[in-house]
Design a protein around this motif. Structure first.
Motif, short mmCIF file in Angstrom:
data_model
loop_
_atom_site.label_atom_id
_atom_site.label_comp_id
_atom_site.label_asym_id
_atom_site.label_seq_id
_atom_site.Cartn_x
_atom_site.Cartn_y
_atom_site.Cartn_z
N LEU A 111 0.86 -1.15 0.12
CA LEU A 111 -0.06 0.15 0.15
C LEU A 111 0.76 1.16 0.22
CD1 LEU A 111 -2.71 -1.31 2.62
CD2 LEU A 111 -3.06 -0.64 0.21
N PRO A 151 2.37 -2.27 5.46
CA PRO A 151 0.84 -2.77 4.84
C PRO A 151 1.05 -3.25 3.73
CG PRO A 151 1.24 -0.25 5.31
CD PRO A 151 2.59 -0.65 5.63
N MET A 152 0.38 -4.07 3.24
CA MET A 152 0.21 -4.57 1.86
C MET A 152 -1.23 -5.51 1.73
SD MET A 152 3.53 -7.08 1.72
CE MET A 152 3.71 -8.47 2.97
N VAL A 153 -1.69 -5.52 0.33
CA VAL A 153 -3.05 -6.24 0.45
C VAL A 153 -2.87 -7.66 0.16
CG1 VAL A 153 -4.10 -4.28 -0.68
CG2 VAL A 153 -2.68 -5.73 -2.04
#
Lengths: 243, 231
Positions: A111, A151-153
Protein backbone atom coordinates in the motif's frame (compact mmCIF):
# COMPACT_ATOMS: atom_id res chain seq x y z
CA UNK A 1 16.60 -25.81 -27.53
CA UNK A 2 16.53 -29.44 -28.55
CA UNK A 3 18.57 -32.02 -26.72
CA UNK A 4 18.62 -35.70 -25.95
CA UNK A 5 19.38 -35.59 -22.24
CA UNK A 6 16.93 -37.79 -20.42
CA UNK A 7 15.31 -35.79 -17.62
CA UNK A 8 12.29 -37.91 -16.88
CA UNK A 9 12.10 -41.73 -16.83
CA UNK A 10 9.45 -44.18 -18.00
CA UNK A 11 7.73 -44.19 -14.62
CA UNK A 12 7.32 -40.43 -14.78
CA UNK A 13 10.02 -39.79 -12.18
CA UNK A 14 12.42 -36.91 -12.61
CA UNK A 15 16.17 -36.86 -11.93
CA UNK A 16 15.67 -36.15 -8.25
CA UNK A 17 12.78 -38.59 -7.95
CA UNK A 18 9.97 -36.07 -8.03
CA UNK A 19 6.77 -36.55 -10.00
CA UNK A 20 5.75 -33.98 -12.60
CA UNK A 21 3.66 -31.98 -10.11
CA UNK A 22 5.92 -32.06 -7.06
CA UNK A 23 7.88 -29.14 -5.60
CA UNK A 24 11.32 -29.30 -4.13
CA UNK A 25 11.41 -29.15 -0.30
CA UNK A 26 10.90 -25.60 0.99
CA UNK A 27 11.80 -24.10 4.33
CA UNK A 28 10.97 -20.52 5.31
CA UNK A 29 12.04 -18.62 8.39
CA UNK A 30 10.94 -15.06 9.16
CA UNK A 31 12.83 -12.42 11.11
CA UNK A 32 16.38 -13.71 10.97
CA UNK A 33 18.31 -10.41 10.86
CA UNK A 34 18.50 -7.89 13.70
CA UNK A 35 19.53 -4.76 11.86
CA UNK A 36 16.95 -4.97 9.11
CA UNK A 37 13.35 -3.84 9.66
CA UNK A 38 12.19 -7.18 8.33
CA UNK A 39 13.90 -10.28 7.00
CA UNK A 40 13.45 -13.82 5.81
CA UNK A 41 15.63 -16.84 5.16
CA UNK A 42 14.38 -19.28 2.58
CA UNK A 43 15.59 -22.63 1.32
CA UNK A 44 13.97 -23.98 -1.81
CA UNK A 45 15.64 -27.19 -2.88
CA UNK A 46 19.28 -26.15 -3.28
CA UNK A 47 18.48 -22.43 -3.27
CA UNK A 48 19.46 -20.50 -0.17
CA UNK A 49 18.20 -16.94 -0.05
CA UNK A 50 18.14 -14.11 2.47
CA UNK A 51 15.80 -11.18 1.96
CA UNK A 52 16.03 -8.01 4.05
CA UNK A 53 13.65 -5.05 4.05
CA UNK A 54 14.52 -1.50 5.09
CA UNK A 55 12.05 1.31 5.33
CA UNK A 56 9.81 3.03 4.60
CA UNK A 57 12.36 5.83 4.82
CA UNK A 58 12.99 9.10 3.07
CA UNK A 59 13.79 8.41 -0.57
CA UNK A 60 17.24 9.39 -1.73
CA UNK A 61 18.28 10.77 -4.15
CA UNK A 62 15.54 13.31 -3.68
CA UNK A 63 14.47 13.50 -7.33
CA UNK A 64 13.32 9.87 -7.16
CA UNK A 65 10.69 10.75 -4.56
CA UNK A 66 7.10 10.41 -5.58
CA UNK A 67 4.86 12.91 -3.76
CA UNK A 68 1.94 10.48 -3.93
CA UNK A 69 3.40 7.13 -2.99
CA UNK A 70 6.41 5.17 -1.85
CA UNK A 71 8.87 3.74 -4.34
CA UNK A 72 9.88 0.13 -4.02
CA UNK A 73 13.49 -0.75 -4.74
CA UNK A 74 14.22 -4.43 -4.86
CA UNK A 75 17.81 -5.45 -5.38
CA UNK A 76 18.47 -8.99 -6.47
CA UNK A 77 22.05 -10.04 -6.04
CA UNK A 78 23.83 -13.34 -6.46
CA UNK A 79 26.79 -14.05 -4.23
CA UNK A 80 30.05 -14.83 -6.03
CA UNK A 81 30.01 -18.31 -4.49
CA UNK A 82 26.38 -19.06 -5.28
CA UNK A 83 27.09 -20.90 -8.52
CA UNK A 84 29.59 -23.53 -9.62
CA UNK A 85 31.92 -21.22 -11.52
CA UNK A 86 32.59 -18.09 -9.53
CA UNK A 87 30.12 -15.39 -10.51
CA UNK A 88 31.67 -12.02 -11.09
CA UNK A 89 30.26 -9.87 -8.26
CA UNK A 90 28.09 -6.85 -8.90
CA UNK A 91 24.97 -6.17 -10.91
CA UNK A 92 24.82 -7.63 -14.40
CA UNK A 93 22.23 -7.65 -17.14
CA UNK A 94 20.38 -10.56 -15.61
CA UNK A 95 20.22 -9.30 -12.04
CA UNK A 96 19.16 -5.82 -13.14
CA UNK A 97 16.25 -7.38 -15.01
CA UNK A 98 15.24 -9.56 -12.07
CA UNK A 99 15.49 -6.61 -9.68
CA UNK A 100 13.18 -4.66 -11.95
CA UNK A 101 10.51 -7.32 -12.34
CA UNK A 102 10.55 -8.10 -8.62
CA UNK A 103 10.27 -4.39 -7.73
CA UNK A 104 7.25 -4.07 -9.95
CA UNK A 105 5.63 -7.20 -8.56
CA UNK A 106 6.07 -5.94 -5.00
CA UNK A 107 4.85 -2.45 -5.85
CA UNK A 108 1.49 -3.94 -6.73
CA UNK A 109 0.84 -5.47 -3.33
CA UNK A 110 2.34 -2.84 -1.02
CA UNK A 111 0.00 0.00 0.00
CA UNK A 112 2.45 2.57 -1.28
CA UNK A 113 -0.02 5.48 -0.98
CA UNK A 114 0.40 5.37 2.78
CA UNK A 115 4.00 6.54 2.61
CA UNK A 116 4.42 9.37 0.11
CA UNK A 117 7.98 10.51 -0.67
CA UNK A 118 9.56 7.42 0.82
CA UNK A 119 11.31 4.35 -0.47
CA UNK A 120 11.19 0.76 0.64
CA UNK A 121 14.37 -1.18 0.04
CA UNK A 122 14.25 -4.91 -0.44
CA UNK A 123 17.57 -6.70 -0.64
CA UNK A 124 17.51 -10.23 -1.97
CA UNK A 125 20.79 -12.07 -1.58
CA UNK A 126 21.16 -15.41 -3.28
CA UNK A 127 23.70 -17.37 -1.25
CA UNK A 128 23.29 -20.63 -3.09
CA UNK A 129 21.60 -21.04 -6.46
CA UNK A 130 19.93 -24.04 -8.03
CA UNK A 131 17.39 -22.86 -10.60
CA UNK A 132 14.30 -20.79 -9.82
CA UNK A 133 16.06 -18.12 -7.77
CA UNK A 134 13.79 -15.33 -8.93
CA UNK A 135 10.74 -17.19 -7.67
CA UNK A 136 12.47 -18.07 -4.43
CA UNK A 137 13.71 -14.48 -4.08
CA UNK A 138 10.27 -13.00 -4.59
CA UNK A 139 8.75 -15.46 -2.14
CA UNK A 140 11.37 -14.55 0.47
CA UNK A 141 10.82 -10.83 -0.20
CA UNK A 142 7.09 -11.28 0.47
CA UNK A 143 7.74 -12.77 3.90
CA UNK A 144 10.38 -10.15 4.72
CA UNK A 145 7.97 -7.32 3.85
CA UNK A 146 5.27 -8.75 6.08
CA UNK A 147 7.89 -9.20 8.81
CA UNK A 148 8.84 -5.53 8.47
CA UNK A 149 5.26 -4.54 9.29
CA UNK A 150 4.72 -2.94 5.91
CA UNK A 151 1.04 -2.67 4.97
CA UNK A 152 0.15 -4.75 1.94
CA UNK A 153 -2.98 -6.12 0.34
CA UNK A 154 -1.43 -9.53 -0.13
CA UNK A 155 1.73 -11.53 0.48
CA UNK A 156 3.22 -12.13 -2.96
CA UNK A 157 4.34 -15.62 -3.84
CA UNK A 158 6.04 -17.12 -6.86
CA UNK A 159 6.60 -20.53 -8.38
CA UNK A 160 7.80 -21.79 -11.73
CA UNK A 161 6.67 -24.48 -14.13
CA UNK A 162 8.34 -25.65 -17.30
CA UNK A 163 8.73 -28.29 -19.94
CA UNK A 164 11.28 -31.09 -19.95
CA UNK A 165 11.48 -33.84 -22.58
CA UNK A 166 8.19 -32.61 -23.96
CA UNK A 167 6.33 -32.90 -20.68
CA UNK A 168 5.03 -30.03 -18.58
CA UNK A 169 6.38 -30.18 -15.01
CA UNK A 170 6.36 -28.06 -11.88
CA UNK A 171 9.37 -26.29 -10.35
CA UNK A 172 12.38 -27.04 -12.54
CA UNK A 173 15.59 -28.20 -10.91
CA UNK A 174 19.08 -27.28 -12.08
CA UNK A 175 19.56 -29.86 -14.87
CA UNK A 176 15.94 -29.47 -15.91
CA UNK A 177 16.43 -25.73 -16.25
CA UNK A 178 19.68 -26.11 -18.22
CA UNK A 179 18.56 -28.88 -20.55
CA UNK A 180 14.79 -28.41 -20.53
CA UNK A 181 12.62 -26.91 -23.24
CA UNK A 182 10.91 -24.08 -21.39
CA UNK A 183 10.69 -22.26 -18.07
CA UNK A 184 7.68 -20.26 -16.87
CA UNK A 185 8.04 -18.32 -13.62
CA UNK A 186 4.75 -17.02 -12.24
CA UNK A 187 4.10 -14.75 -9.26
CA UNK A 188 0.62 -14.17 -7.93
CA UNK A 189 -1.23 -12.38 -5.16
CA UNK A 190 -2.81 -15.49 -3.65
CA UNK A 191 -5.89 -13.84 -2.14
CA UNK A 192 -7.09 -12.36 -5.41
CA UNK A 193 -5.25 -14.59 -7.88
CA UNK A 194 -3.86 -11.56 -9.63
CA UNK A 195 -0.71 -12.14 -11.64
CA UNK A 196 2.25 -10.07 -10.49
CA UNK A 197 4.95 -11.56 -12.67
CA UNK A 198 4.90 -13.79 -15.70
CA UNK A 199 7.95 -14.57 -17.77
CA UNK A 200 8.75 -17.31 -20.22
CA UNK A 201 11.94 -18.75 -21.55
CA UNK A 202 11.81 -21.32 -24.38
CA UNK A 203 8.82 -22.49 -26.32
CA UNK A 204 5.42 -23.74 -25.20
CA UNK A 205 2.32 -24.34 -27.27
CA UNK A 206 -0.83 -22.63 -26.09
CA UNK A 207 -2.09 -25.85 -24.52
CA UNK A 208 1.21 -26.48 -22.80
CA UNK A 209 1.28 -22.92 -21.58
CA UNK A 210 -2.13 -23.31 -19.97
CA UNK A 211 -1.08 -26.57 -18.36
CA UNK A 212 2.17 -25.07 -17.10
CA UNK A 213 0.40 -21.99 -15.79
CA UNK A 214 -2.15 -24.13 -13.97
CA UNK A 215 0.65 -26.13 -12.35
CA UNK A 216 2.61 -23.02 -11.36
CA UNK A 217 -0.55 -21.48 -9.93
CA UNK A 218 -1.18 -24.52 -7.76
CA UNK A 219 2.46 -24.43 -6.68
CA UNK A 220 2.10 -20.76 -5.72
CA UNK A 221 -0.91 -21.49 -3.53
CA UNK A 222 0.97 -24.26 -1.77
CA UNK A 223 4.05 -22.06 -1.16
CA UNK A 224 1.77 -19.27 0.04
CA UNK A 225 0.56 -21.51 2.85
CA UNK A 226 4.17 -22.12 3.85
CA UNK A 227 4.82 -18.37 3.91
CA UNK A 228 1.86 -17.75 6.17
CA UNK A 229 2.88 -20.62 8.42
CA UNK A 230 6.40 -19.21 8.74
CA UNK A 231 5.07 -15.79 9.78
CA UNK A 232 2.52 -17.16 12.19
CA UNK A 233 5.07 -19.55 13.65
CA UNK A 234 7.41 -16.70 14.41
CA UNK A 235 4.84 -14.35 15.90
CA UNK A 236 2.05 -16.57 17.15
CA UNK A 237 4.64 -18.50 19.12
CA UNK A 238 5.40 -15.31 21.03
CA UNK A 239 1.73 -14.74 21.68
CA UNK A 240 1.21 -18.31 22.74
CA UNK A 241 4.07 -18.85 25.11
CA UNK A 242 3.04 -15.67 26.80
CA UNK A 243 -0.67 -15.97 27.21
CA UNK B 1 -7.99 -6.86 30.08
CA UNK B 2 -9.57 -10.22 29.63
CA UNK B 3 -7.49 -13.37 29.93
CA UNK B 4 -7.91 -14.57 26.40
CA UNK B 5 -5.44 -15.38 23.71
CA UNK B 6 -4.23 -12.56 21.53
CA UNK B 7 -4.74 -13.34 17.89
CA UNK B 8 -1.80 -12.62 15.60
CA UNK B 9 -2.85 -11.70 12.08
CA UNK B 10 -0.78 -11.42 8.92
CA UNK B 11 -1.33 -9.22 5.85
CA UNK B 12 -4.30 -10.26 3.69
CA UNK B 13 -5.81 -12.36 6.48
CA UNK B 14 -9.61 -12.38 6.41
CA UNK B 15 -11.11 -10.64 9.44
CA UNK B 16 -14.85 -10.32 8.83
CA UNK B 17 -17.76 -9.04 6.77
CA UNK B 18 -18.52 -5.36 6.32
CA UNK B 19 -22.14 -6.04 7.25
CA UNK B 20 -21.05 -6.74 10.82
CA UNK B 21 -17.79 -4.86 11.23
CA UNK B 22 -15.98 -1.74 10.12
CA UNK B 23 -12.30 -1.57 9.26
CA UNK B 24 -10.26 0.39 11.78
CA UNK B 25 -6.50 0.90 11.83
CA UNK B 26 -4.47 -1.57 9.84
CA UNK B 27 -7.42 -3.10 8.01
CA UNK B 28 -8.86 -2.60 4.54
CA UNK B 29 -11.98 -3.55 2.59
CA UNK B 30 -12.11 -5.47 -0.68
CA UNK B 31 -15.39 -6.74 -2.10
CA UNK B 32 -17.34 -6.35 1.12
CA UNK B 33 -14.80 -8.21 3.21
CA UNK B 34 -12.35 -6.89 5.76
CA UNK B 35 -8.73 -7.98 5.64
CA UNK B 36 -5.67 -7.19 7.73
CA UNK B 37 -3.14 -5.03 5.92
CA UNK B 38 -0.17 -5.62 8.20
CA UNK B 39 1.35 -7.96 10.70
CA UNK B 40 -0.17 -7.33 14.11
CA UNK B 41 -2.61 -8.27 16.79
CA UNK B 42 -6.32 -8.22 16.16
CA UNK B 43 -8.18 -5.87 18.44
CA UNK B 44 -11.95 -5.69 18.08
CA UNK B 45 -13.29 -2.46 19.50
CA UNK B 46 -17.07 -2.36 19.23
CA UNK B 47 -17.74 -2.84 15.54
CA UNK B 48 -14.25 -1.77 14.53
CA UNK B 49 -11.62 -4.27 13.49
CA UNK B 50 -8.22 -2.85 14.36
CA UNK B 51 -4.84 -4.41 13.75
CA UNK B 52 -2.29 -3.21 16.28
CA UNK B 53 1.08 -3.42 14.56
CA UNK B 54 3.74 -5.70 15.99
CA UNK B 55 6.52 -4.15 14.00
CA UNK B 56 7.08 -1.21 11.74
CA UNK B 57 8.09 2.40 11.63
CA UNK B 58 6.81 5.06 14.00
CA UNK B 59 4.00 7.01 12.42
CA UNK B 60 3.79 10.45 14.02
CA UNK B 61 0.57 11.62 15.63
CA UNK B 62 -0.08 15.20 16.76
CA UNK B 63 0.70 15.81 20.46
CA UNK B 64 2.96 12.77 20.78
CA UNK B 65 6.03 13.31 22.90
CA UNK B 66 9.08 12.17 21.01
CA UNK B 67 12.86 12.24 21.24
CA UNK B 68 14.52 13.65 18.16
CA UNK B 69 18.08 13.89 16.97
CA UNK B 70 19.06 16.97 14.99
CA UNK B 71 20.16 16.13 11.45
CA UNK B 72 21.20 19.64 10.43
CA UNK B 73 20.62 23.26 11.43
CA UNK B 74 19.08 25.44 8.69
CA UNK B 75 18.79 29.24 8.52
CA UNK B 76 15.66 29.50 10.64
CA UNK B 77 14.90 25.92 11.57
CA UNK B 78 16.35 22.49 12.20
CA UNK B 79 15.78 19.17 10.51
CA UNK B 80 15.23 16.56 13.19
CA UNK B 81 15.14 12.79 12.89
CA UNK B 82 12.26 11.43 14.97
CA UNK B 83 12.51 7.82 13.79
CA UNK B 84 9.61 8.32 11.36
CA UNK B 85 9.87 7.75 7.61
CA UNK B 86 10.22 11.51 7.26
CA UNK B 87 12.44 14.14 8.93
CA UNK B 88 10.66 16.65 11.15
CA UNK B 89 11.01 20.42 11.04
CA UNK B 90 11.72 22.39 14.21
CA UNK B 91 11.22 26.09 13.59
CA UNK B 92 12.95 28.81 15.62
CA UNK B 93 9.49 30.06 16.61
CA UNK B 94 8.93 26.77 18.34
CA UNK B 95 11.86 26.87 20.73
CA UNK B 96 12.06 28.74 24.05
CA UNK B 97 15.18 30.69 23.01
CA UNK B 98 15.58 33.98 21.15
CA UNK B 99 17.45 33.18 17.98
CA UNK B 100 18.80 35.55 15.36
CA UNK B 101 18.46 34.55 11.73
CA UNK B 102 21.25 32.15 10.78
CA UNK B 103 22.37 31.49 14.33
CA UNK B 104 20.51 28.24 14.80
CA UNK B 105 23.71 26.19 15.03
CA UNK B 106 24.70 27.98 18.25
CA UNK B 107 21.73 26.44 20.03
CA UNK B 108 21.28 23.05 18.45
CA UNK B 109 23.73 21.33 16.19
CA UNK B 110 23.79 18.09 14.24
CA UNK B 111 23.74 15.16 16.62
CA UNK B 112 22.07 16.99 19.53
CA UNK B 113 19.03 15.32 20.99
CA UNK B 114 15.82 17.05 22.00
CA UNK B 115 12.64 16.07 23.76
CA UNK B 116 9.89 17.45 21.60
CA UNK B 117 6.20 17.34 20.86
CA UNK B 118 4.68 16.69 17.47
CA UNK B 119 3.00 19.93 16.50
CA UNK B 120 1.58 19.12 13.10
CA UNK B 121 1.40 16.37 10.53
CA UNK B 122 -0.24 17.22 7.20
CA UNK B 123 -1.57 14.96 4.49
CA UNK B 124 1.70 15.18 2.58
CA UNK B 125 3.25 13.81 5.81
CA UNK B 126 5.25 16.93 6.49
CA UNK B 127 5.99 16.97 10.19
CA UNK B 128 6.58 19.89 12.53
CA UNK B 129 7.68 19.54 16.12
CA UNK B 130 7.87 22.01 18.98
CA UNK B 131 9.81 22.54 22.19
CA UNK B 132 7.19 24.91 23.60
CA UNK B 133 5.56 22.68 26.14
CA UNK B 134 6.17 21.61 29.69
CA UNK B 135 9.47 19.81 30.36
CA UNK B 136 10.62 19.90 26.76
CA UNK B 137 14.26 20.76 26.27
CA UNK B 138 17.56 19.93 24.71
CA UNK B 139 18.97 16.74 26.20
CA UNK B 140 22.26 17.07 28.05
CA UNK B 141 23.77 13.86 29.35
CA UNK B 142 22.10 10.55 30.05
CA UNK B 143 21.59 7.59 27.78
CA UNK B 144 19.39 7.03 24.75
CA UNK B 145 18.18 3.58 23.82
CA UNK B 146 16.07 2.44 20.91
CA UNK B 147 13.05 0.18 21.27
CA UNK B 148 10.39 -1.05 18.87
CA UNK B 149 7.86 1.84 18.59
CA UNK B 150 4.95 -0.60 18.81
CA UNK B 151 6.16 -1.70 22.26
CA UNK B 152 6.17 1.81 23.76
CA UNK B 153 2.67 1.51 25.31
CA UNK B 154 3.82 -1.60 27.17
CA UNK B 155 6.91 0.17 28.51
CA UNK B 156 4.75 3.01 29.79
CA UNK B 157 2.04 0.70 31.13
CA UNK B 158 -1.52 1.51 32.05
CA UNK B 159 -1.62 5.15 33.15
CA UNK B 160 2.15 5.00 33.38
CA UNK B 161 2.18 2.16 35.90
CA UNK B 162 5.17 0.37 34.41
CA UNK B 163 7.28 3.48 34.09
CA UNK B 164 6.38 4.58 37.63
CA UNK B 165 7.53 1.19 38.83
CA UNK B 166 10.85 1.50 37.06
CA UNK B 167 11.45 4.98 38.40
CA UNK B 168 10.60 3.90 41.92
CA UNK B 169 12.96 0.94 42.04
CA UNK B 170 15.91 2.22 40.03
CA UNK B 171 15.98 5.91 41.02
CA UNK B 172 16.51 6.81 37.37
CA UNK B 173 14.99 9.62 35.42
CA UNK B 174 13.24 8.13 32.41
CA UNK B 175 11.56 9.72 29.42
CA UNK B 176 9.90 7.45 26.91
CA UNK B 177 9.34 8.98 23.49
CA UNK B 178 6.40 7.65 21.51
CA UNK B 179 8.78 7.17 18.59
CA UNK B 180 10.65 4.34 20.30
CA UNK B 181 13.49 6.28 21.87
CA UNK B 182 14.00 6.15 25.62
CA UNK B 183 16.14 8.61 27.55
CA UNK B 184 17.63 7.50 30.87
CA UNK B 185 19.67 9.28 33.50
CA UNK B 186 20.77 8.18 36.95
CA UNK B 187 23.22 5.88 38.72
CA UNK B 188 25.04 3.37 36.50
CA UNK B 189 23.62 0.22 38.04
CA UNK B 190 20.14 1.75 37.82
CA UNK B 191 20.55 2.40 34.12
CA UNK B 192 21.80 -1.12 33.52
CA UNK B 193 18.76 -2.40 35.37
CA UNK B 194 16.32 -0.25 33.40
CA UNK B 195 17.85 -1.36 30.11
CA UNK B 196 17.54 -4.98 31.19
CA UNK B 197 13.92 -4.57 32.19
CA UNK B 198 13.04 -2.70 29.00
CA UNK B 199 14.54 -5.49 26.91
CA UNK B 200 12.47 -7.96 28.93
CA UNK B 201 9.32 -5.93 28.32
CA UNK B 202 10.13 -5.82 24.61
CA UNK B 203 10.61 -9.58 24.43
CA UNK B 204 7.48 -10.38 26.38
CA UNK B 205 5.27 -7.48 25.40
CA UNK B 206 2.35 -9.79 24.68
CA UNK B 207 2.32 -11.45 28.08
CA UNK B 208 -0.57 -10.80 30.42
CA UNK B 209 0.21 -9.46 33.89
CA UNK B 210 3.60 -8.17 32.79
CA UNK B 211 3.59 -5.26 35.22
CA UNK B 212 3.34 -7.61 38.19
CA UNK B 213 6.14 -9.78 36.91
CA UNK B 214 8.38 -6.79 36.39
CA UNK B 215 7.62 -5.57 39.89
CA UNK B 216 8.61 -8.93 41.33
CA UNK B 217 11.83 -8.90 39.38
CA UNK B 218 12.68 -5.37 40.48
CA UNK B 219 11.86 -6.17 44.11
CA UNK B 220 14.08 -9.22 43.99
CA UNK B 221 16.94 -7.28 42.46
CA UNK B 222 16.48 -4.47 44.95
CA UNK B 223 16.78 -7.01 47.78
CA UNK B 224 19.94 -8.42 46.24
CA UNK B 225 21.45 -4.96 46.12
CA UNK B 226 20.56 -4.31 49.75
CA UNK B 227 22.05 -7.65 50.67
CA UNK B 228 25.35 -6.86 49.01
CA UNK B 229 25.44 -3.33 50.31
CA UNK B 230 25.03 -4.60 53.88
CA UNK B 231 27.94 -6.94 53.42
Amino acid sequence: MKNDKKLINEEGRRLDGRRFDELRPIRIEAGVLHRADGSCYLEWGGNKIIAAVYGPREAIPKHTQNPLKAIVNARYNMAAFSVEDRKRPGPDRRSVEISKVISEALENVILTEQFPRTMINVNIEVLDAEAGTRCAGLTAAGVALADAGIPMVDIPVACAAGKINGQVVLDLGKEEDNYGDADLPVAIAPRTDEILLLQMDGHLTLDEFEQAFELAHKGCLYVSELQKKALLEKYASIAEEVS
Amino acid sequence: MSEKKRLVVIPSQYLGETSRFKPGHGAFIRDGKIYAERLGILHVNGSYMNVIPLKGRYSPIVNDFVIGIVIEPLQSSWMVDINAPYPALLHTEEVPWDIEFGETARFLNAGDAVMAKVLMVDEAKRIQITLNDRNLCKIRGGHLIDVEPSKVPRIIGKQGSMIALLKKYTRCRIFVGQNGRVWLDGPDHGIAQVVRVIRLIEDEALRFGLTNRVEELLKKEAKDVEYYEKR
